[in-house]
Design an enzyme around this catalytic site. Sequence first.
Site, PDB file in Angstrom:
ATOM      1  N   VAL A 185       0.788  -1.084   0.158  1.00 16.81           N
ATOM      2  CA  VAL A 185      -0.040   0.024   0.122  1.00 16.81           C
ATOM      3  C   VAL A 185       0.672   1.182  -0.139  1.00 16.81           C
ATOM      4  CG1 VAL A 185      -1.814   1.051   0.906  1.00 16.81           C
ATOM      5  CG2 VAL A 185      -1.722  -1.222   1.447  1.00 16.81           C
ATOM      6  N   ASN A 227      -2.218   4.091  -3.578  1.00 21.31           N
ATOM      7  CA  ASN A 227      -2.979   5.264  -3.048  1.00 21.31           C
ATOM      8  C   ASN A 227      -2.565   6.583  -3.127  1.00 21.31           C
ATOM      9  OD1 ASN A 227      -4.999   6.521  -1.113  1.00 21.31           O
ATOM     10  ND2 ASN A 227      -3.155   6.617   0.228  1.00 21.31           N
ATOM     11  N   SER A 233      -8.791   6.269  -7.675  1.00 18.98           N
ATOM     12  CA  SER A 233      -8.796   7.231  -8.370  1.00 18.98           C
ATOM     13  C   SER A 233      -9.660   8.435  -7.947  1.00 18.98           C
ATOM     14  CB  SER A 233      -9.650   6.845  -9.714  1.00 18.98           C
ATOM     15  OG  SER A 233      -9.893   7.626 -10.667  1.00 18.98           O
ATOM     16  N   TYR A 281      -4.495  17.421 -11.543  1.00 16.53           N
ATOM     17  CA  TYR A 281      -4.943  16.346 -10.841  1.00 16.53           C
ATOM     18  C   TYR A 281      -5.941  15.413 -11.530  1.00 16.53           C
ATOM     19  CZ  TYR A 281      -7.049  13.858  -6.640  1.00 16.53           C
ATOM     20  OH  TYR A 281      -7.627  12.821  -5.852  1.00 16.53           O
ATOM     21  N   LYS A 289      -5.613  11.383 -13.044  1.00 13.86           N
ATOM     22  CA  LYS A 289      -6.401  10.429 -12.475  1.00 13.86           C
ATOM     23  C   LYS A 289      -6.879   9.651 -13.738  1.00 13.86           C
ATOM     24  CE  LYS A 289      -5.858  10.453  -8.164  1.00 13.86           C
ATOM     25  NZ  LYS A 289      -5.136   9.416  -7.406  1.00 13.86           N
ATOM     26  N   VAL A 295     -13.871  12.518   0.613  1.00 18.45           N
ATOM     27  CA  VAL A 295     -13.782  12.203   1.968  1.00 18.45           C
ATOM     28  C   VAL A 295     -13.137  13.254   3.032  1.00 18.45           C
ATOM     29  CG1 VAL A 295     -12.442  10.280   3.055  1.00 18.45           C
ATOM     30  CG2 VAL A 295     -13.298   9.979   0.741  1.00 18.45           C
ATOM     31  N   THR A 349     -10.372  14.238   4.782  1.00 15.08           N
ATOM     32  CA  THR A 349      -9.061  13.913   4.808  1.00 15.08           C
ATOM     33  C   THR A 349      -8.265  15.347   4.772  1.00 15.08           C
ATOM     34  OG1 THR A 349      -8.635  13.844   2.403  1.00 15.08           O
ATOM     35  CG2 THR A 349      -9.200  12.006   3.836  1.00 15.08           C
TER      36      THR A 349
END
Length: 254
Positions: free
Chosen positions: A7, A85, A136, A150, A154, A181, A183
């Site tokens: 990961v 990721n 993605s 960005y 992706k 999300v 984050t």
Amino acid sequence: MGKVILVTGVSRGIGKSIVDVLFSLDKDTVVYGVARSEAPLKKLKEKYGDRFFYVVGDITEDSVLKQLVNAAVKGHGKIDSLVANAGVLEPVQNVNEIDVNAWKKLYDINFFSIVSLVGIALPELKKTNGNVVFVSSDACNMYFSSWGAYGSSKAALNHFAMTLANEERQVKAIAVAPGIVDTDMQVNIRENVGPSSMSAEQLKMFRGLKENNQLLDSSVPATVYAKLALHGIPDGVNGQYLSYNDPALADFMP
């Protein structure tokens, strides 16, 4: 022996959640992670002991990627899955202000490092009929103000997933968008790059998502990524780009 899973970008956010979910789902899983910051990696090592191993370094350097792959093979003899990721949002800039070198730097992290890692890990993944799960983004096919670098990176990643699935039949691949999300990236959008570079309308939208508690907890998409890595990518979605909550992935949801 349980699954051995690589990961990237495990120091925070979705990457860290993927590690946590993997271990909550399967006590025999072993994870090899990579990130630039060692302090969070040490905390994961302290928490999970001999189930978690890590490499500190810049994923744009092939030597770091080779170190990660070699560590897994030497330590546990195989690689079952790879979850790609790691990624960055910036530069966030209008087309009238494009800094090509900044775009290249983003592509090195978001795309070329992943292509390189897949190439390095592929011989081992073929031995296990392994899986490659790409993180993605909805930005790949939706317009977000000043996110050209960005979003396009992706989109390139999605195409690479399709290419890998079609050209290497022993390995399955899928690109999955995590939704919006809660984050550090969202904090950066609301407080830094949004006010400086994005439209007022879209900045308001992102701030509203936070104010109205509409952001996803990172464990939600992390569960989808973790289950795909653990249980394998179904034939029916091999090579596809999907959202984390697509009906085709219902069995992988929390």
